[in-house]
Design a protein around this motif. Structure first.
Motif, PDB file in Angstrom:
ATOM      1  N   SER A  45       1.104  56.335 -48.706  1.00 33.44           N
ATOM      2  CA  SER A  45      -0.214  55.700 -48.651  1.00 33.44           C
ATOM      3  C   SER A  45      -1.321  56.750 -48.714  1.00 33.44           C
ATOM      4  O   SER A  45      -1.137  57.905 -48.313  1.00 33.44           O
ATOM      5  CB  SER A  45      -0.369  54.880 -47.360  1.00 33.44           C
ATOM      6  N   GLY A  47      -3.946  56.816 -46.915  1.00 32.40           N
ATOM      7  CA  GLY A  47      -4.312  57.210 -45.559  1.00 32.40           C
ATOM      8  C   GLY A  47      -3.401  58.291 -45.007  1.00 32.40           C
ATOM      9  O   GLY A  47      -3.854  59.216 -44.317  1.00 32.40           O
ATOM     10  N   ASP A  48      -2.097  58.172 -45.296  1.00 32.00           N
ATOM     11  CA  ASP A  48      -1.155  59.198 -44.839  1.00 32.00           C
ATOM     12  C   ASP A  48      -1.401  60.522 -45.560  1.00 32.00           C
ATOM     13  O   ASP A  48      -1.305  61.598 -44.955  1.00 32.00           O
ATOM     14  CB  ASP A  48       0.290  58.752 -45.057  1.00 32.00           C
ATOM     15  N   ALA A  51      -4.433  62.094 -43.955  1.00 29.17           N
ATOM     16  CA  ALA A  51      -4.098  62.615 -42.627  1.00 29.17           C
ATOM     17  C   ALA A  51      -3.283  63.904 -42.738  1.00 29.17           C
ATOM     18  O   ALA A  51      -3.516  64.858 -41.979  1.00 29.17           O
ATOM     19  CB  ALA A  51      -3.343  61.557 -41.824  1.00 29.17           C
TER      20      ALA A  51
END
Length: 68
Positions: A45, A47-48, A51
């Motif tokens: 993803s 978002g991952d 991060a």
């Protein structure tokens, strides 16, 4: 990579550069693949990926004026 020596002074975090051509999305994908090869879930993803990119950046570079 050599066996860590607890008495050795830390190298990271580095002073933040104005520009680092080594810090690319390809580097983040490679690190994600290393994690997957070690049995962790694949980083898929957005978002991952963000991060992971932030975590690696924070490991590599000290905040301006930050302590080592």
């Amino acid at each position: 990579m050599t066996v860590p020596n607890p008495a050795q002074e830390r190298v990271y975090p580095l002073d933040p550069p104005d520009d680092d051509r080594r810090f690319t999305l390809g580097l983040i994908f490679t690190i994600g693949q290393v994690l997957a090869n070690a049995g962790y879930p694949e980083v898929r993803s957005g978002g991952d990926l963000v991060a992971l990119q932030q975590a690696i950046f924070n490991f590599l570079y000290a905040a301006p004026g930050g302590a080592r």
